[in-house]
Scaffold this motif. Structure first.
Motif, PDB file in Angstrom:
ATOM      1  N   LYS A 342       0.584   0.389   5.948  1.00 49.40           N
ATOM      2  CA  LYS A 342       0.240  -0.119   4.628  1.00 49.40           C
ATOM      3  C   LYS A 342       1.647  -0.501   4.272  1.00 49.40           C
ATOM      4  N   GLN A 343       2.866   0.094   4.790  1.00 50.88           N
ATOM      5  CA  GLN A 343       3.707  -0.346   3.857  1.00 50.88           C
ATOM      6  C   GLN A 343       4.923  -1.242   4.569  1.00 50.88           C
ATOM      7  N   ARG A 345       6.193   0.182   8.134  1.00 51.38           N
ATOM      8  CA  ARG A 345       7.406   0.429   8.353  1.00 51.38           C
ATOM      9  C   ARG A 345       7.053   1.433   9.187  1.00 51.38           C
TER      10      ARG A 345
END
Length: 367
Positions: A342-343, A345
């Motif tokens: 979601k981020q 990364r």
């Protein structure tokens, strides 16, 4: 709403009863990655074949089926794709077993392509994972299939088709799926054969009576049937469960990506068309990818990805105390995995280090 195109012997998005499962679904997902390597290589050169290739594709309007009750659509350039392998035993697929009724999608991978399209993370979801399955619209009737407690993950596709599979993954991850891709047995075999086989090196002998594969240690070029046997292998690798098989399949995917990248199709229009024809016949997609033009545009966004840019993990799980043949998601570790996607990364190694089954990235058995 897009009209779904139908191909004999293929899983449809709506209207037909699904077929019974087998143990080779992971095979189908691999074809999706190959499309990204094959369709891309040709680029606009596929224009002359659009009409033929468009006729090969089947598509499903996932968005219309799911409505608006979904995670937010984050437009940051990254993409999340649910790739499923489903078990059709009709038509040419009948050689893999009897056509006995409802099918399940025993292969499932969430593919996250980062916003720069320079790397990708792939999360395999074991088919035997016990989950909270959300309520879904039926794939064959106008009724709603009720939510279920401790349901096997792969039953979502069985009771509600592609849309229910997407809803279930979105419920588990909190991430909206931008696209859906599904691939079948026969298409997988034919695509591998069109590629000229895939070269792998086995680090130890693989002898599996269930998948009919017998390989000595060493380097092999596997044809389509042998490749399908490899990704079906379970009993003779790892702990004998689906967890060990996932590791083997992930290693094969990396070998397949390398092979797709190395195929010289620029100098051979016939080779290019053969590959694209096999790939598009193998696929069912969401309506957002339901044409060669759309699929080519999608694949062009992945052209920079190579095997070294793709990190593969299995959703962290633990054996179910009540049934050792089932696994339960490790909630804290799972949240780390989904949060990383979601981020946008990398998935931290700590998220999967205590998961049941084989540990670490793919490549323990083949390379």
């Amino acid at each position: 709403m897009s009209e779904q195109k139908k191909t004999p012997g293929r899983i449809r998005g709506t209207g037909t009863r699904r077929k019974k499962p087998s143990r080779s679904r992971r095979a189908k997902l691999i074809t999706a990655w190959t499309v990204a390597g094959v369709v891309v290589v040709g680029g606009a050169g596929l224009g002359y074949a659009y009409v033929t290739l468009d006729g090969n594709l089947s598509s499903v309007d996932i968005d219309a089926k799911l409505g608006t009750d979904r995670p937010d659509d984050v437009d940051d350039g990254s993409q999340d794709i649910l790739v499923l392998g489903s078990d059709s035993r009709s038509g040419d697929n009948g050689k893999y077993g009897a056509d006995e009724g409802a099918a399940r999608s025993d292969t499932a991978m969430v593919v996250h392509v980062d916003k720069g399209h320079k790397s990708a993370s792939v999360v395999s979801i074991p088919r035997d994972t016990l989950i909270e399955r959300p309520a879904c619209a039926s794939d064959t009737t106008d009724e709603t299939v009720p939510a279920a407690h401790r349901a096997m993950f792969n039953t979502a596709y069985e009771v509600g088709g592609p849309a229910c599979a997407v809803r279930t993954v979105e419920s588990m991850s909190g991430i909206r799926m931008d696209h859906y891709i599904e691939v079948d047995f026969t298409g997988f075999e034919k695509l591998i054969d069109e590629l000229g086989g895939v070269e792998i090196t086995t680090k130890s002998a693989i002898n599996d009576s269930k998948s009919h594969l017998d390989l000595d240690p060493g380097t092999h070029t596997l044809d389509g049937e042998e490749s399908l046997g490899l990704v079906r292998t379970r009993k003779s690798v790892g702990d004998g469960s689906d967890l060990g098989r996932i590791q083997l399949q992930q290693a094969f995917i990396k070998a397949l990506i390398k092979q797709a990248k190395s195929v010289g199709v620029f100098s051979s229009p016939a080779k290019l068309f053969g590959l694209a024809d096999a790939a598009t016949k193998a696929l069912t997609t969401d309506s957002g990818l339901g044409s060669v033009k759309k699929l080519t545009g999608f694949a062009n966004g992945l052209k920079g990805l190579g095997a070294d840019h793709v990190h593969m993990v299995t959703l962290p799980v633990e054996y179910d105390p009540a049934d050792p043949n089932r696994v339960l998601p490790q909630e804290k570790a799972g949240r780390q995995v989904w949060a990383a996607l979601k981020q946008d990364r990398p998935i931290p190694a700590s998220a999967t280090e205590k998961s049941a089954g084989d540990k670490g990235d793919a490549g323990k058995l083949v390379e």
